[in-house]
Design an enzyme around this catalytic site. Structure first.
Site, mmCIF file in Angstrom:
data_model
loop_
_atom_site.group_PDB
_atom_site.id
_atom_site.type_symbol
_atom_site.label_atom_id
_atom_site.label_comp_id
_atom_site.label_asym_id
_atom_site.label_seq_id
_atom_site.Cartn_x
_atom_site.Cartn_y
_atom_site.Cartn_z
ATOM 1 N N PRO A 172 -0.349 -8.164 7.102
ATOM 2 C CA PRO A 172 -0.722 -6.926 6.439
ATOM 3 C C PRO A 172 0.496 -6.072 6.076
ATOM 4 O O PRO A 172 1.415 -5.938 6.890
ATOM 5 C CB PRO A 172 -1.577 -6.211 7.497
ATOM 6 C CG PRO A 172 -1.093 -6.755 8.801
ATOM 7 C CD PRO A 172 -0.700 -8.179 8.538
ATOM 8 N N ARG A 195 0.154 -3.288 3.010
ATOM 9 C CA ARG A 195 -0.543 -2.096 2.535
ATOM 10 C C ARG A 195 -1.432 -1.456 3.611
ATOM 11 O O ARG A 195 -1.391 -0.247 3.817
ATOM 12 C CB ARG A 195 -1.417 -2.518 1.345
ATOM 13 C CG ARG A 195 -2.091 -1.386 0.607
ATOM 14 C CD ARG A 195 -3.125 -1.940 -0.377
ATOM 15 N NE ARG A 195 -2.582 -2.961 -1.262
ATOM 16 C CZ ARG A 195 -1.934 -2.724 -2.396
ATOM 17 N NH1 ARG A 195 -1.773 -1.486 -2.798
ATOM 18 N NH2 ARG A 195 -1.461 -3.718 -3.134
ATOM 19 N N CYS A 224 11.180 9.766 -19.440
ATOM 20 C CA CYS A 224 11.067 9.638 -20.891
ATOM 21 C C CYS A 224 10.286 8.380 -21.263
ATOM 22 O O CYS A 224 10.826 7.449 -21.877
ATOM 23 C CB CYS A 224 12.449 9.619 -21.513
ATOM 24 S SG CYS A 224 13.336 11.120 -21.134
ATOM 25 N N TYR A 244 0.082 -1.184 -12.747
ATOM 26 C CA TYR A 244 -1.222 -1.832 -12.559
ATOM 27 C C TYR A 244 -2.409 -0.954 -12.897
ATOM 28 O O TYR A 244 -3.552 -1.349 -12.637
ATOM 29 C CB TYR A 244 -1.447 -2.251 -11.091
ATOM 30 C CG TYR A 244 -0.319 -2.771 -10.273
ATOM 31 C CD1 TYR A 244 0.296 -3.985 -10.578
ATOM 32 C CD2 TYR A 244 0.110 -2.088 -9.141
ATOM 33 C CE1 TYR A 244 1.298 -4.497 -9.773
ATOM 34 C CE2 TYR A 244 1.113 -2.599 -8.323
ATOM 35 C CZ TYR A 244 1.707 -3.798 -8.653
ATOM 36 O OH TYR A 244 2.682 -4.297 -7.851
HETATM 37 C C1 LIG Z 1 2.871 -8.731 -0.400
HETATM 38 C C2 LIG Z 1 2.619 -9.756 0.597
HETATM 39 C C3 LIG Z 1 1.913 -9.450 1.754
HETATM 40 C C4 LIG Z 1 1.321 -8.092 2.011
HETATM 41 O O1 LIG Z 1 0.259 -7.826 1.178
HETATM 42 P P1 LIG Z 1 -0.585 -6.462 1.371
HETATM 43 O O2 LIG Z 1 -1.537 -6.459 0.235
HETATM 44 O O3 LIG Z 1 0.399 -5.348 1.282
HETATM 45 O O4 LIG Z 1 -1.230 -6.534 2.702
HETATM 46 C C5 LIG Z 1 1.745 -10.440 2.700
HETATM 47 N N1 LIG Z 1 2.244 -11.688 2.512
HETATM 48 C C6 LIG Z 1 2.925 -12.016 1.402
HETATM 49 C C7 LIG Z 1 3.461 -13.380 1.256
HETATM 50 C C8 LIG Z 1 3.131 -11.072 0.406
HETATM 51 O O5 LIG Z 1 3.792 -11.414 -0.697
#
Ligand SMILES: *Cc1c(COP(=O)(O)O)cnc(C)c1O
Length: 432
Positions: free
Chosen positions: A292, A294, A362, A335
């Site tokens: 995790p 995010r 800008c 996004y």
């Molecule tokens: C970005 C990423 C994550 C984390 O993803 P979240 O959406 O932030 O939980 C985990 N593993 C890999 C390989 C990633 O590229």
């Protein structure tokens, strides 16, 4: 409120129990706030749920690309977390924070020879191998150094969660990992087993980001594919793996309309599924890892800005411009990401002014959030954007020579600086 750490005291917005208008005055704007207690709360939720569901030896890794600076790595060390790193810059930062590198996993779809050497010199515990090119290079470097490097192979299970295309990563044609469907994943397993200075520790997949239960059983389906692959490899090459890494991606709430993701229930269901697969396929239950990013840091963050220009284009639309923008939060521009926006010093007034919150860069696309309802602001009011703890500071840039905001940590009602505000001198420091 979208998260428990957001509140109101009189006219003022509070975050982690602290008056945000006082913080804006003390530190200036734009300003990143991070609720340290919330970060700890979120990661402990994963640690506890994973230990209970998968047993000892299974644990979460913090995907540190979501928000990366020394203090975050110190917190991860204090909490006994493992971490993901995706670049030598992240390795360097984690090292500086004294993070124990045996608990670090080095990701990336294009690790250069110097990245590989640097990661090994830093004693990174695991390489998450993306492709055969780098596998060969890792073996060669490990041989030169006289070490056996533990690796986890990143596979793509061919799953497409319906999040934004830019953050779906588990499809067959993804730039990440090796596809199971094409037979190339089996080939890289065979190749790995043939290298003397590499130890195969596990398989990895990461299906995407901002995934919710409504997408269907994304993780359950991914687990089925990964476990079946593990069973097939056992049959074919007699290889048993220790770790099954299911990646990151659990969704978080940016607005009141976003669903809740029950992390514990999801982990429980996943554990049940993986253990029944293990039984059915007659392979040992692997230690399960999750990554995790995010969902550890997003709701621990908030950004404060000061209002500048208020532009009413009669018959069209209104713009409220703030003293930051895509340089500190490029996610709407990238996004079309949604955010909750509040007027932090006038929380007791009616939100009836429809406007786009625009940055100072800008670029017409430099919008933090369109179609926001707030009380009609005046110059120097404080705008708060919620849930900015993930992929904001770590994605910040110096476009238009705008210095990056500081990061102020909040814990138990106290505030302290974790990252200083960039100065104009910092901006020209490398100019010869
Ligand atoms: C970005 C990423 C994550 C984390 O993803 P979240 O959406 O932030 O939980 C985990 N593993 C890999 C390989 C990633 O590229």
């Amino acid at each position: 409120m979208i998260c428990e750490n957001i509140g109101v005291n009189g006219a003022n917005l509070t975050f982690a129990g602290v008056d945000t208008t006082a913080l804006a005055k003390k530190y200036g704007t734009p300003l990143f706030l991070m609720d340290e207690d919330r970060v700890r709360f979120n990661l402990r939720l994963y640690q506890k749920a994973m230990k209970e569901a998968f047993g000892e030896g299974s644990f979460p890794l913090y995907a540190s690309k979501a928000n990366c600076f020394k203090r975050i790595y110190e917190i991860m060390k204090e909490e006994n977390m493992a971490i993901d790193l995706v670049s030598p810059g992240e390795i360097f930062t984690a090292n500086k924070a004294g993070f124990p590198m045996e608990r670090a996993f080095f990701h990336g779809n294009n690790k250069t020879d110097s990245d590989i050497a640097f990661a090994m010199e830093s004693s990174v515990g695991f390489f998450v191998v993306d492709n055969t090119n780098e596998l060969k290079a890792i073996n060669e470097t490990a041989k030169k150094k006289g070490i056996i490097q533990k690796v986890i192979l990143r596979l793509s299970p061919g799953i497409d969660p319906h999040t934004y295309a830019a953050v779906a990563t588990g499809k067959v044609d993804s730039k990440f990992g090796v596809a199971i469907e094409t037979g190339q994943a089996a080939l890289i397993v065979e190749e790995t087993l043939g290298y003397e200075n590499i130890e195969l520790s596990g398989y990895h997949c990461h299906v995407g980001s901002q995934v919710f239960d409504e997408e269907g059983d994304v993780y359950i389906n991914a687990a089925t594919i990964m476990m079946s692959f593990a069973a097939e490899m056992k049959k074919k090459f007699g290889v048993e793996i220790k770790y099954l890494n299911m990646g990151g991606g659990f969704g978080v709430r940016y607005t009141e309309n976003d669903p809740y993701m029950n992390i514990e229930a999801n982990i429980k269901a996943l554990a049940k599924h993986i253990s029944s697969l293990a039984e059915e396929l007659e392979i040992p239950m692997p230690c399960v890892l999750m990554e995790p990013g995010r969902s550890i840091v997003a709701d621990a963050g908030m950004t404060l800005y000061s209002v500048g220009t208020i532009k009413e284009i009669t018959g069209y639309k209104n713009y409220v411009s703030i003293d930051g923008g895509m340089t500190d939060n490029p996610r709407f521009a990238l996004y079309g990401s949604k955010y909750t926006v509040l007027l932090a010093n006038r929380m007791n007034e009616k939100s009836d002014f429809l406007c786009d919150i625009a940055g100072r860069c800008c670029e017409s696309g430099d919008i933090i959030q369109p179609n926001v309802l707030i009380p009609k602001p005046v110059r120097n009011d404080i705008v708060a954007v919620c849930t900015t703890g993930a992929y904001n500071y770590s994605m910040a840039s110096n476009y238009n020579r705008i210095p990056r905001p500081p990061v102020v940590m909040l814990s138990q009602g106290k505030d302290y600086i974790a990252v200083k505000r960039e100065s104009f001198e910092n901006l020209t420091a490398l100019d010869v």
